[in-house]
Design a protein around this motif. Sequence first.
Motif, PDB file in Angstrom:
ATOM      1  N   ASN A 210      94.799  56.377 -58.705  1.00  0.00           N
ATOM      2  CA  ASN A 210      93.451  55.828 -58.505  1.00  0.00           C
ATOM      3  C   ASN A 210      92.340  56.723 -59.050  1.00  0.00           C
ATOM      4  N   GLU A 211      92.685  57.744 -59.853  1.00  0.00           N
ATOM      5  CA  GLU A 211      91.654  58.590 -60.457  1.00  0.00           C
ATOM      6  C   GLU A 211      90.987  57.838 -61.604  1.00  0.00           C
ATOM      7  N   HIS A 212      89.662  57.913 -61.639  1.00  0.00           N
ATOM      8  CA  HIS A 212      88.919  57.198 -62.670  1.00  0.00           C
ATOM      9  C   HIS A 212      89.104  57.837 -64.048  1.00  0.00           C
ATOM     10  N   LEU A 213      88.982  57.016 -65.064  1.00  0.00           N
ATOM     11  CA  LEU A 213      88.939  57.524 -66.433  1.00  0.00           C
ATOM     12  C   LEU A 213      87.619  58.240 -66.668  1.00  0.00           C
ATOM     13  N   ASN A 214      87.622  59.195 -67.601  1.00  0.00           N
ATOM     14  CA  ASN A 214      86.399  59.906 -67.936  1.00  0.00           C
ATOM     15  C   ASN A 214      86.214  59.940 -69.455  1.00  0.00           C
ATOM     16  N   TRP A 215      85.169  60.624 -69.893  1.00  0.00           N
ATOM     17  CA  TRP A 215      84.863  60.654 -71.326  1.00  0.00           C
ATOM     18  C   TRP A 215      85.960  61.352 -72.120  1.00  0.00           C
ATOM     19  N   GLU A 216      86.579  62.367 -71.527  1.00  0.00           N
ATOM     20  CA  GLU A 216      87.670  63.075 -72.210  1.00  0.00           C
ATOM     21  C   GLU A 216      88.864  62.138 -72.420  1.00  0.00           C
ATOM     22  N   ASP A 217      89.158  61.291 -71.439  1.00  0.00           N
ATOM     23  CA  ASP A 217      90.228  60.299 -71.595  1.00  0.00           C
ATOM     24  C   ASP A 217      89.907  59.349 -72.740  1.00  0.00           C
ATOM     25  N   TYR A 218      88.655  58.928 -72.810  1.00  0.00           N
ATOM     26  CA  TYR A 218      88.239  58.012 -73.870  1.00  0.00           C
ATOM     27  C   TYR A 218      88.461  58.633 -75.244  1.00  0.00           C
ATOM     28  N   LYS A 219      88.167  59.906 -75.369  1.00  0.00           N
ATOM     29  CA  LYS A 219      88.325  60.582 -76.648  1.00  0.00           C
ATOM     30  C   LYS A 219      89.794  60.719 -77.066  1.00  0.00           C
ATOM     31  N   LYS A 220      90.712  60.569 -76.107  1.00  0.00           N
ATOM     32  CA  LYS A 220      92.143  60.631 -76.418  1.00  0.00           C
ATOM     33  C   LYS A 220      92.696  59.289 -76.904  1.00  0.00           C
ATOM     34  N   MET A 221      91.889  58.248 -76.838  1.00  0.00           N
ATOM     35  CA  MET A 221      92.357  56.902 -77.180  1.00  0.00           C
ATOM     36  C   MET A 221      92.250  56.645 -78.675  1.00  0.00           C
ATOM     37  N   ASP A 222      93.007  57.404 -79.454  1.00  0.00           N
ATOM     38  CA  ASP A 222      92.902  57.324 -80.913  1.00  0.00           C
ATOM     39  C   ASP A 222      93.348  55.974 -81.461  1.00  0.00           C
ATOM     40  N   PHE A 223      94.512  55.510 -81.028  1.00  0.00           N
ATOM     41  CA  PHE A 223      94.988  54.226 -81.565  1.00  0.00           C
ATOM     42  C   PHE A 223      94.133  53.072 -81.036  1.00  0.00           C
ATOM     43  N   THR A 224      93.596  53.226 -79.839  1.00  0.00           N
ATOM     44  CA  THR A 224      92.681  52.226 -79.310  1.00  0.00           C
ATOM     45  C   THR A 224      91.478  52.068 -80.228  1.00  0.00           C
ATOM     46  N   GLN A 225      90.964  53.211 -80.710  1.00  0.00           N
ATOM     47  CA  GLN A 225      89.841  53.168 -81.656  1.00  0.00           C
ATOM     48  C   GLN A 225      90.240  52.442 -82.933  1.00  0.00           C
ATOM     49  N   ASN A 226      91.462  52.675 -83.395  1.00  0.00           N
ATOM     50  CA  ASN A 226      91.930  52.001 -84.605  1.00  0.00           C
ATOM     51  C   ASN A 226      91.998  50.487 -84.400  1.00  0.00           C
ATOM     52  N   VAL A 227      92.471  50.073 -83.237  1.00  0.00           N
ATOM     53  CA  VAL A 227      92.569  48.651 -82.920  1.00  0.00           C
ATOM     54  C   VAL A 227      91.174  48.018 -82.871  1.00  0.00           C
ATOM     55  N   ILE A 228      90.241  48.695 -82.219  1.00  0.00           N
ATOM     56  CA  ILE A 228      88.875  48.176 -82.105  1.00  0.00           C
ATOM     57  C   ILE A 228      88.228  48.082 -83.481  1.00  0.00           C
ATOM     58  N   ASN A 229      88.378  49.127 -84.301  1.00  0.00           N
ATOM     59  CA  ASN A 229      87.799  49.116 -85.644  1.00  0.00           C
ATOM     60  C   ASN A 229      88.373  47.994 -86.494  1.00  0.00           C
ATOM     61  N   ALA A 318      87.649  49.704 -74.557  1.00  0.00           N
ATOM     62  CA  ALA A 318      88.764  50.633 -74.373  1.00  0.00           C
ATOM     63  C   ALA A 318      89.204  50.717 -72.913  1.00  0.00           C
ATOM     64  N   PHE A 319      88.254  50.797 -71.992  1.00  0.00           N
ATOM     65  CA  PHE A 319      88.595  50.905 -70.573  1.00  0.00           C
ATOM     66  C   PHE A 319      89.213  49.609 -70.065  1.00  0.00           C
ATOM     67  N   PHE A 320      88.722  48.467 -70.540  1.00  0.00           N
ATOM     68  CA  PHE A 320      89.316  47.200 -70.140  1.00  0.00           C
ATOM     69  C   PHE A 320      90.756  47.102 -70.649  1.00  0.00           C
ATOM     70  N   LEU A 321      90.975  47.495 -71.904  1.00  0.00           N
ATOM     71  CA  LEU A 321      92.318  47.467 -72.475  1.00  0.00           C
ATOM     72  C   LEU A 321      93.263  48.391 -71.717  1.00  0.00           C
ATOM     73  N   HIS A 322      92.750  49.522 -71.250  1.00  0.00           N
ATOM     74  CA  HIS A 322      93.576  50.489 -70.519  1.00  0.00           C
ATOM     75  C   HIS A 322      94.294  49.815 -69.355  1.00  0.00           C
ATOM     76  N   HIS A 323      93.582  48.982 -68.619  1.00  0.00           N
ATOM     77  CA  HIS A 323      94.177  48.319 -67.458  1.00  0.00           C
ATOM     78  C   HIS A 323      94.869  47.011 -67.843  1.00  0.00           C
ATOM     79  N   LEU A 324      94.369  46.342 -68.864  1.00  0.00           N
ATOM     80  CA  LEU A 324      94.986  45.076 -69.273  1.00  0.00           C
ATOM     81  C   LEU A 324      96.409  45.282 -69.785  1.00  0.00           C
ATOM     82  N   VAL A 325      96.583  46.200 -70.728  1.00  0.00           N
ATOM     83  CA  VAL A 325      97.900  46.335 -71.369  1.00  0.00           C
ATOM     84  C   VAL A 325      98.946  46.900 -70.419  1.00  0.00           C
ATOM     85  N   GLN A 326      98.510  47.598 -69.383  1.00  0.00           N
ATOM     86  CA  GLN A 326      99.470  48.145 -68.431  1.00  0.00           C
ATOM     87  C   GLN A 326      99.786  47.187 -67.289  1.00  0.00           C
TER      88      GLN A 326
END
Length: 364
Positions: A210-229, A318-326
């Motif tokens: 139940n720990e929230h995502l933070n900005w550092e987690d977002y920066k680790k989402m490299d392939f997520t960025q590729n998908v969005i782009n 990115a945050f929505f996808l984090h919970h959707l795909v899992q």
Amino acid sequence: MLVAVGDTHRRLRNAALSLVTITKSKPEFLNDIENFAIQILDSWKDKPQVIFCEEARKFTFNVIVKQVLGLTPEEPETTKILEDFLTFMKGLISLPLYIPGTPYARAVKARRRISSTVKAIIEKRRRRSSNNNSADNSEKKNSDFLEILLCVDTLSEDEKVSFVLDSLLGGYETTSLLMALVVHFLGQSPTALEQLKLEHQTIRSMKQNNEHLNWEDYKKMDFTQNVINEALRYGNVVKFVHRKALKDVKYRDYLIPSGWKVLPVFTAVHLDPSLHANAFQFHPWRWENQDQTCKKFTPFGGGSRCCPGSELAKVEVAFFLHHLVQNFRWRNQDEDQPIAYPYVEFKRGLVLNVECCSDEAENK
């Protein structure tokens, strides 16, 4: 802000950049995004089918109204603004004849109602601020968008209201459409979906329950960025913009006379096979070696006209996808394809057959 020029545009853009800068530094903003995403997805658990565009709009509207106006989904003003905003959107691009009963006339009236609601909220906030000048509240003011906007002396009252409407428009419609395109393309690309799921499972494995995502987690989402782009390039959320020449402009062998309007068509660049290999294929891996800041990729515009909220939109997706795909598996209905007239949209709202993943329920 889309049509403003010169000093007016600079003032509006500076206010927008202040909002973005302060918002990005607020943990509450990221927490709100994640909480709203979880809330939406929790409502899917007993549903075999969802209309995703409606769900995405609900999510993005809740986020932007909370950040811009400080309203929660349960407050009556939120429902009122949403109803009027939907009417406004239907007439935003329509024949501009003010005839009672037409989409344009209804949109004009809806905008007036939204403006009145926003002005009332601003006035209420102004009275509250003037009645309480403690140090604690001063600190709160510095982290609240409406308080920041009220302190901007370079904007008139009408400009502040218009700016709020621009923020709602940008944070609601375009972001929800980007989410829909990402989900649609992922549903047709199981390899990309599997790699995306693995990336988010890895990030989640390093977090406490139940720990929230933070900005550092977002920066680790490299392939997520590729998908969005890639969704931005292939889907083309914004097809074109219009610009007016304020003076005669010489461009290569062309002379653009003063007063003429120019319509840069982003689609022509993003789907040009000479600029993007296999341009008519959804291929997120292209962004592993391709510069996303180059002039052949301009989904958010460029230069002083670059959308100031582009990064915030990507964070939401990115945050929505984090919970959707899992948490869910989904299947697109084949006949529900995106069309582009006048906006990019799904004729049936992107109907998805959804199934909750049992392993995700345990992770959550």
